[in-house]
Every structure is written in C-alpha cells, then in structure tokens.
Design a protein around this motif. Structure first.
Motif, mmCIF file in Angstrom:
data_model
loop_
_atom_site.group_PDB
_atom_site.id
_atom_site.type_symbol
_atom_site.label_atom_id
_atom_site.label_comp_id
_atom_site.label_asym_id
_atom_site.label_seq_id
_atom_site.Cartn_x
_atom_site.Cartn_y
_atom_site.Cartn_z
ATOM 1 N N MET A 5 0.827 -1.207 0.000
ATOM 2 C CA MET A 5 0.000 0.000 0.000
ATOM 3 C C MET A 5 0.862 1.257 0.000
ATOM 4 O O MET A 5 0.504 2.284 -0.592
ATOM 5 C CB MET A 5 -0.934 0.010 1.206
ATOM 6 N N GLY A 6 2.024 1.182 0.658
ATOM 7 C CA GLY A 6 2.923 2.334 0.706
ATOM 8 C C GLY A 6 3.386 2.780 -0.667
ATOM 9 O O GLY A 6 3.703 3.963 -0.871
ATOM 10 N N ALA A 7 3.439 1.858 -1.638
ATOM 11 C CA ALA A 7 3.816 2.236 -2.996
ATOM 12 C C ALA A 7 2.743 3.115 -3.633
ATOM 13 O O ALA A 7 3.052 4.063 -4.360
ATOM 14 C CB ALA A 7 4.060 0.994 -3.847
ATOM 15 N N LEU A 8 1.475 2.812 -3.355
ATOM 16 C CA LEU A 8 0.391 3.640 -3.879
ATOM 17 C C LEU A 8 0.369 4.994 -3.186
ATOM 18 O O LEU A 8 0.130 6.023 -3.831
ATOM 19 C CB LEU A 8 -0.947 2.921 -3.688
ATOM 20 N N PRO A 28 10.427 20.114 -5.383
ATOM 21 C CA PRO A 28 11.373 19.199 -6.032
ATOM 22 C C PRO A 28 10.857 17.761 -6.019
ATOM 23 O O PRO A 28 10.499 17.239 -4.966
ATOM 24 C CB PRO A 28 12.641 19.345 -5.178
ATOM 25 N N VAL A 29 10.830 17.154 -7.180
ATOM 26 C CA VAL A 29 10.344 15.776 -7.270
ATOM 27 C C VAL A 29 11.466 14.815 -6.896
ATOM 28 O O VAL A 29 12.649 15.158 -6.969
ATOM 29 C CB VAL A 29 9.826 15.453 -8.687
ATOM 30 N N PRO A 30 11.110 13.600 -6.480
ATOM 31 C CA PRO A 30 12.163 12.649 -6.123
ATOM 32 C C PRO A 30 12.938 12.196 -7.346
ATOM 33 O O PRO A 30 12.446 12.248 -8.474
ATOM 34 C CB PRO A 30 11.381 11.487 -5.502
ATOM 35 N N ALA A 31 14.149 11.751 -7.117
ATOM 36 C CA ALA A 31 14.958 11.211 -8.202
ATOM 37 C C ALA A 31 14.426 9.867 -8.671
ATOM 38 O O ALA A 31 14.721 9.435 -9.794
ATOM 39 C CB ALA A 31 16.409 11.076 -7.751
ATOM 40 N N ARG A 32 13.631 9.200 -7.803
ATOM 41 C CA ARG A 32 13.084 7.893 -8.165
ATOM 42 C C ARG A 32 11.996 7.499 -7.172
ATOM 43 O O ARG A 32 12.065 7.844 -5.984
ATOM 44 C CB ARG A 32 14.192 6.835 -8.169
ATOM 45 N N LEU A 33 11.003 6.762 -7.645
ATOM 46 C CA LEU A 33 10.041 6.083 -6.783
ATOM 47 C C LEU A 33 10.335 4.602 -6.823
ATOM 48 O O LEU A 33 10.401 4.004 -7.902
ATOM 49 C CB LEU A 33 8.605 6.336 -7.239
ATOM 50 N N PHE A 34 10.535 4.000 -5.656
ATOM 51 C CA PHE A 34 10.670 2.555 -5.529
ATOM 52 C C PHE A 34 9.310 1.999 -5.108
ATOM 53 O O PHE A 34 8.832 2.275 -4.006
ATOM 54 C CB PHE A 34 11.735 2.202 -4.494
ATOM 55 N N ALA A 35 8.679 1.258 -6.010
ATOM 56 C CA ALA A 35 7.369 0.662 -5.743
ATOM 57 C C ALA A 35 7.580 -0.804 -5.398
ATOM 58 O O ALA A 35 7.843 -1.630 -6.270
ATOM 59 C CB ALA A 35 6.455 0.810 -6.955
ATOM 60 N N SER A 36 7.480 -1.125 -4.120
ATOM 61 C CA SER A 36 7.815 -2.464 -3.630
ATOM 62 C C SER A 36 6.558 -3.295 -3.396
ATOM 63 O O SER A 36 5.596 -2.839 -2.762
ATOM 64 C CB SER A 36 8.600 -2.328 -2.315
#
Length: 253
Positions: free
Chosen positions: A92-95, A110-118
């Motif tokens: 759920m944390g990825a959503l 500032p947007v993140p350099a990356r989203l890690f969707a686990s």
C-alpha cells in the motif's frame, strides 16, 4: 528543522547528501524500516512515514483517501526537500508514494529522483477482495498468508484488538482508491517484487511503466510479499545503486 508527527528520522544525518523517504504497508508502522537506519551509509538520511492510527498518531484524524494521506505527508515533507530525495513504498505504501509524488509535482516542489514501488502492481491492477469487511478470523488468515506478522500474535485477543482496526481502515482506503489515468509521474520507477509473491506478478509490477513519463524497471528478489524483511542488505544494496548522488553505492553496505 523540527521533527513532525507524520515523518520521523530514526538516525538524523543533517549533512546527508540524499534523503530516503519510506512508506509502510497496510497496517504497517515505521518499524518496518527501523533497521535500515543502521544499514544505510552516512550519505543517506532515512525519513520514515507514520500514518494515522498507530504509535504516537493513534488518535490522529483518519484520512478520507489514499490521496488525502499522501497530501498530508507532502505538506509535512516540504521543509525536507532541500536536497535530492527518493521515495520507497511497500505494498500500500507504494500507492501512497505514487500519490505523494503526484502531489509534490502539483505543488511545484522538487520531485524525487526515483520512486521505488515495492510489492505492488501498477495502480489500476489491484483487485479489492473486501478485506476490510472480512471476519476477524478470515482477515487474520489473510495477513498470515502474506507474512510480515507472526501468526501466533494474531491469536492473541489483545493483539487483534490493537491491530485489526488499523488494518481494516487501510484496506478500506485501498478499496476506495481510484488513481487518475492522466496523471503521470515525472520520475523513474523501480518496481521491486518477490518472485514468490502470490499478490504481485512480475507482469503487474512491469506495468508501472504506464504511470511515468520517465524510465521504469522491475527488480526481482527471492521471497514473497515481505521479501525485504528477509534480505535487507540486498534490498538496500539495489536501492543504493539507484540513488542520484555520486559515491553512494552498495559498497557501503
């Protein structure tokens, strides 16, 4: 900068080059990531989100939606976006992370350099199975099957009384989640998935590519839905390899 109720730093590193913002799973708390603080190199500062209904936020207002929860986190996070950052959300944390990045984009921050969707398929692929209205026994069986919590603890009435209302509340948010198809992330997405995860397939994880205008990838790990608890060193190593700051690598782990 002062600590907030929603965001905590287990090991403050004010001179860190990059910040890692972690968001827990349904019913989860900051404890999922507590050990990461000691495993990360000095260049990385860990910030862990604590949703309402748990720990020191047990009496806080419950969000109306996942987007509402993410908006609250974005407001709290704004003062910390003075250097490169990435977001890591499990299940759920990825959503929530997805909505957090969208909110940050709309705020002009500032947007993140990356989203890690686990351990999470692309937003529209999740199918609600009515977990929030299951009987206590059925819900506990569901949780035991996913892992991440000792099944023996779920046999204790006092434990059920404490954790099940929070888990039901999070599952209700998931049941009502309606992502907006036209909104794309502007950052890359790395979808981390356990090869034995019965909830998330590699194909479902790969479809995060449809939700970003930047590159995406799938990284597989041995294990099931809570693969990250079984091999934190490898997870952090893969994460560090993808951080934006020169010199931050798995060599620190």
């Amino acid at each position: 900068m002062a600590e907030s109720r929603a965001l905590r730093r287990p090991l403050p590193r004010p001179r860190a080059a990059v910040r890692l913002v972690c968001l827990p799973h349904a019913g989860g708390s900051p404890s999922l990531y507590q050990a990461w603080a000691q495993l990360l190199p000095p260049e990385v500062e860990l910030i862990v989100a604590c949703p309402p209904g748990r720990l020191h936020r047990i009496d806080d207002r419950w969000p109306a939606s996942i987007a509402d929860m993410a908006a609250d986190f974005a407001t709290e996070l704004a003062p910390w976006l003075d250097r490169p950052w990435v977001a890591f959300g499990h299940s759920m944390g990825a959503l929530v992370g997805h909505e957090l990045v969208l909110r940050v984009q709309r705020m002009g921050l500032p947007v993140p350099a990356r989203l890690f969707a686990s351990a999470c398929a692309a937003p529209t692929l999740r199918r609600d199975r009515g977990q929030h209205v299951m009987t206590d026994d059925d819900l506990c069986a569901e949780l035991a099957g996913l892992g991440g919590i000792d099944p023996e603890l779920l046999e204790l009435p006092e434990m059920r009384e404490m954790v099940l209302p929070v888990i039901r509340g999070d599952y209700e948010l998931l049941a009502g989640y309606q992502p907006r198809r036209g909104d794309l992330l502007s950052c890359p997405v790395s979808a981390f998935v356990g090869v034995e995860d019965a909830e998330v397939s590699r194909e479902g994880a790969a479809r995060w590519s449809e939700w970003t205008s930047a590159p995406s990838e799938v990284v597989e790990f041995a294990g099931g839905h809570f693969y990250l608890s079984e091999q934190p060193e490898r997870v952090i190593g893969e994460l560090l390899d993808r951080l934006p700051t020169v010199g931050v690598s798995r060599a620190f782990v």
